[in-house]
Design a protein around this motif. Structure first.
Motif, mmCIF file in Angstrom:
data_model
loop_
_atom_site.group_PDB
_atom_site.id
_atom_site.type_symbol
_atom_site.label_atom_id
_atom_site.label_comp_id
_atom_site.label_asym_id
_atom_site.label_seq_id
_atom_site.Cartn_x
_atom_site.Cartn_y
_atom_site.Cartn_z
ATOM 1 N N PHE A 20 0.743 -1.298 -0.118
ATOM 2 C CA PHE A 20 -0.010 0.076 0.117
ATOM 3 C C PHE A 20 0.865 1.297 -0.069
ATOM 4 O O PHE A 20 1.964 1.440 0.945
ATOM 5 N N VAL A 21 0.376 2.177 -0.951
ATOM 6 C CA VAL A 21 1.179 3.511 -0.903
ATOM 7 C C VAL A 21 0.012 4.618 -0.778
ATOM 8 O O VAL A 21 -0.902 4.459 -1.175
ATOM 9 N N ARG A 22 0.715 5.844 -0.326
ATOM 10 C CA ARG A 22 -0.383 6.954 -0.128
ATOM 11 C C ARG A 22 0.491 8.236 -0.163
ATOM 12 O O ARG A 22 1.684 8.363 0.130
ATOM 13 N N SER A 24 -0.863 12.502 0.758
ATOM 14 C CA SER A 24 -1.843 13.348 1.225
ATOM 15 C C SER A 24 -1.378 15.002 1.516
ATOM 16 O O SER A 24 -0.145 15.095 1.448
ATOM 17 N N MET A 65 2.477 10.246 -3.304
ATOM 18 C CA MET A 65 2.324 8.826 -3.421
ATOM 19 C C MET A 65 3.431 8.124 -4.160
ATOM 20 O O MET A 65 3.785 7.054 -3.932
ATOM 21 N N ASP A 68 6.598 7.764 -2.330
ATOM 22 C CA ASP A 68 6.275 6.306 -1.370
ATOM 23 C C ASP A 68 6.600 5.083 -2.146
ATOM 24 O O ASP A 68 7.180 4.282 -1.896
ATOM 25 N N ILE A 77 1.734 1.981 -9.795
ATOM 26 C CA ILE A 77 0.771 1.998 -8.912
ATOM 27 C C ILE A 77 -0.353 1.533 -9.494
ATOM 28 O O ILE A 77 -0.891 2.215 -10.534
ATOM 29 N N MET A 80 -4.989 3.081 -8.304
ATOM 30 C CA MET A 80 -5.008 4.341 -7.660
ATOM 31 C C MET A 80 -6.404 4.816 -7.517
ATOM 32 O O MET A 80 -7.158 4.712 -8.219
ATOM 33 N N ILE A 95 -6.302 12.702 -0.508
ATOM 34 C CA ILE A 95 -5.601 11.586 -0.048
ATOM 35 C C ILE A 95 -5.512 10.803 -1.488
ATOM 36 O O ILE A 95 -6.478 10.529 -2.094
ATOM 37 N N TYR A 97 -4.174 7.142 -3.240
ATOM 38 C CA TYR A 97 -3.456 5.831 -2.496
ATOM 39 C C TYR A 97 -3.742 4.881 -3.496
ATOM 40 O O TYR A 97 -4.632 5.024 -4.558
ATOM 41 N N THR A 99 -1.701 0.678 -4.919
ATOM 42 C CA THR A 99 -0.846 -0.531 -4.503
ATOM 43 C C THR A 99 0.270 -0.374 -5.272
ATOM 44 O O THR A 99 0.249 -0.373 -6.440
#
Length: 105
Positions: A20-22, A24, A65, A68, A77, A80, A95, A97, A99
């Protein structure tokens, strides 16, 4: 960095899921622009100051993101999503986010 809202990248094989990546940010506008935006609510129409603010916020959240994902060794990613919420009057949180994945080059 490839970013997709789907669960796969067409024509590419997912070699490894990195997790998981995010990213914000919370954005608000300068009080002067906020007053102008408030006046526009009286006459109607698009509030360009807020449109610009939200676009900047989305770009910052997506950028964070991506950083990250890079830190985890990903080159893509998948899945999203963007989400927003009001955290106080005239301030919004965005936010981004998804995978992080390593896909074939």
């Amino acid at each position: 960095m490839i970013i997709v809202t789907t669960d796969a990248v067409p024509g590419k094989e997912i070699k490894e899921i990195k997790g998981f990546v995010r990213g914000s940010t919370v954005q608000t506008k300068h009080i002067g622009k906020d007053i102008l935006a408030g006046l526009k609510t009286i006459v109607g129409g698009e509030i360009g100051e807020y449109t610009e603010m939200m676009d900047e916020a989305r770009q910052k959240a997506i950028g964070r993101m991506v950083e990250d994902a890079k830190a985890k060794g990903a080159n893509a990613i998948i899945g999203m999503r963007l989400q927003t919420s009001a955290v106080m009057q005239n301030a919004a949180e965005i936010i981004a986010y998804g995978t992080a994945a390593l896909i074939e080059e």
